[in-house]
Scaffold this motif. Structure first.
Motif, mmCIF file in Angstrom:
data_model
loop_
_atom_site.group_PDB
_atom_site.id
_atom_site.type_symbol
_atom_site.label_atom_id
_atom_site.label_comp_id
_atom_site.label_asym_id
_atom_site.label_seq_id
_atom_site.Cartn_x
_atom_site.Cartn_y
_atom_site.Cartn_z
ATOM 1 N N THR A 1 0.824 -1.197 0.000
ATOM 2 C CA THR A 1 0.000 0.000 0.000
ATOM 3 C C THR A 1 0.866 1.258 0.000
ATOM 4 O O THR A 1 2.079 1.206 0.203
ATOM 5 N N GLY A 2 0.210 2.395 -0.224
ATOM 6 C CA GLY A 2 0.939 3.644 -0.424
ATOM 7 C C GLY A 2 1.304 4.344 0.869
ATOM 8 O O GLY A 2 1.463 3.731 1.941
ATOM 9 N N GLY B 1 1.682 -1.797 5.078
ATOM 10 C CA GLY B 1 1.432 -3.221 5.004
ATOM 11 C C GLY B 1 1.240 -3.696 3.579
ATOM 12 O O GLY B 1 1.458 -2.969 2.598
ATOM 13 N N GLN B 2 0.834 -4.943 3.489
ATOM 14 C CA GLN B 2 0.691 -5.604 2.194
ATOM 15 C C GLN B 2 -0.659 -6.301 2.123
ATOM 16 O O GLN B 2 -1.156 -6.843 3.120
ATOM 17 N N VAL B 3 -1.230 -6.297 0.904
ATOM 18 C CA VAL B 3 -2.493 -6.993 0.664
ATOM 19 C C VAL B 3 -2.253 -8.055 -0.402
ATOM 20 O O VAL B 3 -1.525 -7.838 -1.377
ATOM 21 N N HIS B 4 -2.842 -9.214 -0.188
ATOM 22 C CA HIS B 4 -2.698 -10.337 -1.130
ATOM 23 C C HIS B 4 -4.091 -10.867 -1.453
ATOM 24 O O HIS B 4 -4.929 -11.040 -0.547
ATOM 25 N N SER C 1 -5.391 -0.277 6.428
ATOM 26 C CA SER C 1 -6.582 0.333 5.817
ATOM 27 C C SER C 1 -7.642 -0.724 5.554
ATOM 28 O O SER C 1 -7.335 -1.900 5.319
ATOM 29 N N ASP C 2 -8.900 -0.290 5.591
ATOM 30 C CA ASP C 2 -10.002 -1.143 5.175
ATOM 31 C C ASP C 2 -10.127 -1.085 3.653
ATOM 32 O O ASP C 2 -9.720 -0.111 3.012
ATOM 33 N N PHE D 1 -7.194 6.300 -1.244
ATOM 34 C CA PHE D 1 -5.894 6.956 -1.395
ATOM 35 C C PHE D 1 -4.790 5.966 -1.779
ATOM 36 O O PHE D 1 -3.655 6.063 -1.311
ATOM 37 N N ALA D 2 -5.135 4.994 -2.626
ATOM 38 C CA ALA D 2 -4.142 4.018 -3.081
ATOM 39 C C ALA D 2 -4.604 3.436 -4.411
ATOM 40 O O ALA D 2 -5.798 3.460 -4.746
#
Length: 476
Positions: free
Chosen positions: A165-166, A171-174, A202-203, A279-280
């Motif tokens: 994420t920006g 963190g990281q989302v997969h 973030s949600d 915002f990403a």
């Protein structure tokens, strides 16, 4: 007082969907209701398939117009021969039967869009002296049998994405996503599954969109249209949580079919599974989707052989006298909005397979190659097709007892040219026997083992190869 009360054209449906495909035979009737005796010059029926695109673009004070046209076939059959000035039809109803064969090959399905269309028409025209021609039209719903390899398009699709994420979240989302297959028909449900691991602060909201991309091409210029035809919004995935979502999208009956075998119009679909993050940049996965006619998909699911096409390619049911065309597979061009995905191409002609007892011989001619044009057809039309003998018996059924029924024109008979006189073969020539030649004497058989351990020297050359003639020494 007008002499024509009604002039209509109808066709016979081949299936429950009322569609036609490559190689099918169009049969129907042209009905002419006359209020009085009428002199007619000609009456013909024609079938044609055309694709057209057109749009304008304004640049400054100038307006540029882009257009393109493609013709796939045009067939014409005279029911009353041209130039028949002495043809007088009595008062009453006249019903003329016709039969036209759509050529085999790859032709796109019917389509109508903002900047172009693909239309197949059935037209009847009546010509009379000093009168405006009477025209009757009927649009045909054409569905192409040239589809991608269904065996490959019915396999599950799997995609994955991972993103950091920006600035506004850490963190990281997969996300892993699967779609049950690629090819769908109207009424089928597309099943999408996504597993999301949100390790960010973030949600995010999972969303699924089915997008249709249409491309119009003309004069080295393209016109693009992209439309979201269906969208699903799932519940929010909270920060530092994992979640699996599963949803279904039913394909409506009014969806346009996928078109990839037209030079100037392309219709593609793709499914976009993505995560809406504030915002990403949204991580997303794209899957190609192919919308096919229901009869093709249902025939494949029931295990019905749709034709001896190699490579698993199948087509829709056909009621044609033409065998199905042979096919070969190739890549589709990448869609301009699809992220560069590719999937198997439409069918094209290739070399025939060997003819085994269980594999009947197929049509082996190249596309757009047909016999010479019969005399009852008009000259100058593309892709002439030989007219088949009338499949209709006599008498014809009719609700009106006063109607005069006219069968299709008979197939013209062509007389073969006289055969050439038989040429008597020449008597076999007697050739003289070849002269005999005396061969050089072979070397004498030796019984000495030269490879054995012996102190004896090798035999003399003269002993092995004696001269055929006696040499005389000149004494020098």
């Amino acid at each position: 007082m007008p002499s024509i009360r009604a002039f209509t054209i109808t066709y016979d449906a081949l299936n429950e969907y009322g569609t036609f495909s490559e190689g099918d035979t169009i049969t129907g009737s042209v009905t002419l209701a006359l209020l009085k005796e009428t002199k007619v010059e000609s009456l013909f029926v024609k079938a044609k398939g055309d694709a057209d695109v057109r749009w304008t673009h304004k640049s400054g004070d100038r307006t540029h117009t882009y257009s393109a046209h493609r013709r796939y076939f045009k067939l014409k059959q005279f029911l009353i021969p041209e130039g028949s000035k002495d043809t007088v039809l009595p008062q009453g109803n006249h019903v003329y039967r016709f039969s036209l064969n759509i050529p085999p090959g790859s032709m796109p399905s019917s389509f109508k869009g903002h900047h172009g269309k693909i239309v197949y028409m059935l037209v009847a025209k009546l010509s009379r002296s000093w009168k405006i021609d009477s025209v009757a039209e009927k649009e045909l719903n054409f569905v192409s049998k040239c589809v991608p390899n269904l065996h490959a398009l019915r396999m599950q699709q799997v995609g994955s994405t991972k993103k950091e994420t920006g600035i506004f979240s850490r963190g990281q989302v997969h996300m892993d996503a699967t779609v049950d297959k690629t090819a769908y028909a109207a009424g089928e449900t597309m099943v999408i599954t996504a597993k999301i691991n949100n390790s960010t602060s973030s949600d995010m909201i999972p969303k699924i969109s089915l997008v249709r991309d249409v491309v119009y091409r003309a004069s080295s210029s393209n016109k693009f249209e992209s439309q979201t035809v269906h969208k699903v919004v799932e519940n929010c995935v909270k920060s530092q949580t994992q979640r699996e979502i599963r949803c279904g999208i039913k394909i409506p009956c009014d969806y346009l079919l996928t078109i990839q075998n037209c030079e100037i119009i392309t219709v593609d679909y793709h499914l976009k599974v993505y995560l809406d993050i504030s915002f990403a940049f949204d991580p997303k996965i794209k899957f190609p989707v192919v919308i096919l006619p229901p009869d093709i998909v249902s025939g494949f699911q029931s295990g019905v052989a749709m034709g001896p096409s190699p490579g698993g390619a199948v087509g829709g049911p056909s009621h044609s006298d033409f065998p199905p065309p042979q096919v070969s597979m190739g890549p589709y061009p990448a869609s301009p909005h699809s992220g560069g995905y590719r999937y198997p191409a439409v069918q094209s002609y290739s070399a025939p397979p060997p003819a085994y007892p269980a594999n009947p011989p197929m049509y082996t001619g190249p596309p757009c190659v047909y016999p010479s044009q019969p005399t009852h057809m008009s000259e100058g039309y593309n892709n002439p097709v030989p007219q088949q003998p009338s499949p209709y018996g006599s008498p014809f059924s009719s609700s009106s007892s006063s109607s005069v029924l006219h069968p299709p024109p008979a197939v013209p008979r062509f007389h073969s040219p006289p055969s050439a006189p038989e040429i008597q073969p020449f008597p076999p020539a007697i050739s003289p026997s070849a002269p005999t030649y005396n061969l050089l004497p072979s070397a004498p058989m030796m019984h000495t083992d030269f490879l054995s351990q012996s102190d004896e020297g090798p035999p003399a050359y003269a002993l092995l190869f004696p001269s055929s003639t006696t040499e005389t020494s000149d004494g020098k």
